[in-house]
Design an enzyme around this catalytic site. Sequence first.
Site, mmCIF file in Angstrom:
data_model
loop_
_atom_site.group_PDB
_atom_site.id
_atom_site.type_symbol
_atom_site.label_atom_id
_atom_site.label_comp_id
_atom_site.label_asym_id
_atom_site.label_seq_id
_atom_site.Cartn_x
_atom_site.Cartn_y
_atom_site.Cartn_z
ATOM 1 N N GLY A 249 0.838 -1.185 0.000
ATOM 2 C CA GLY A 249 0.000 0.000 0.000
ATOM 3 C C GLY A 249 0.876 1.239 0.000
ATOM 4 C CD GLN B 112 3.255 5.947 2.723
ATOM 5 O OE1 GLN B 112 2.276 5.399 2.229
ATOM 6 N NE2 GLN B 112 4.228 5.279 3.330
ATOM 7 C CB CYS C 100 5.126 2.574 7.773
ATOM 8 S SG CYS C 100 4.659 4.023 6.818
ATOM 9 C CG LEU C 101 6.595 1.204 1.820
ATOM 10 C CD1 LEU C 101 5.961 1.485 0.460
ATOM 11 C CD2 LEU C 101 7.726 0.207 1.691
ATOM 12 C CG HIS D 194 -0.747 1.666 7.183
ATOM 13 N ND1 HIS D 194 0.072 1.385 8.253
ATOM 14 C CD2 HIS D 194 0.024 2.332 6.291
ATOM 15 C CE1 HIS D 194 1.281 1.865 8.020
ATOM 16 N NE2 HIS D 194 1.272 2.442 6.830
ATOM 17 C CD GLU D 195 -0.967 2.833 2.634
ATOM 18 O OE1 GLU D 195 -0.532 4.008 2.573
ATOM 19 O OE2 GLU D 195 -0.232 1.866 2.889
ATOM 20 C CG HIS E 113 0.395 7.168 5.341
ATOM 21 N ND1 HIS E 113 1.505 7.716 5.940
ATOM 22 C CD2 HIS E 113 0.617 5.831 5.292
ATOM 23 C CE1 HIS E 113 2.363 6.762 6.245
ATOM 24 N NE2 HIS E 113 1.841 5.607 5.873
#
Length: 173
Positions: free
Chosen positions: A46, A51, A89-90, A131-132, A135
């Site tokens: 995702g 991000q 998380c990225l 999660h996204e 963000h």
Amino acid sequence: MAVLGVRLYGDPILRKVAEPVATVTPEIKQIVADLVETMWHQVGIGLAAPQVGISLRIVVMDDGKAGAQALINPAITDRGGNVREEEGCLSLPGIFGEVERSKWIRVSAEDDEGRPIAFEAQGLRAKVIQHEIDHLDGVLFIDRLPPVTRDRIKKRIQKDGLSKSARHHAFAL
């Protein structure tokens, strides 16, 4: 399509509330394509537009079942149950923690053509979407950790920094 640079913890854009997308234009479609390419390149499942430094309410995901999907202006309209699972998380490579999320959610959004969509998600798909969307609202998964755990993680990041190669070796959203 282009692989975009993923912004890391500490970048102010990760704490901003993203702007709604007014209309799906060719430029928005290009952003979606670039987000998908970047997500795959980073071995993520995702990715949210903030991000990569784009403050728009766009997320992409690929849970390995139905291929990549874009959600534009997503909103959770209902939710139920609770589940506590590890997340990464990225934007926080090498950092993991157990986060409590809703077990199932109902989502409304637009697809990458601007058409309204609504669906129910559970399991991994529900976790990725929650999660996204966080963000898009300037929230990171570490904000959902118990205060003591969150403070330990922040101190570790201050002391050791983030491992930029870690995101290629771990399950991250």
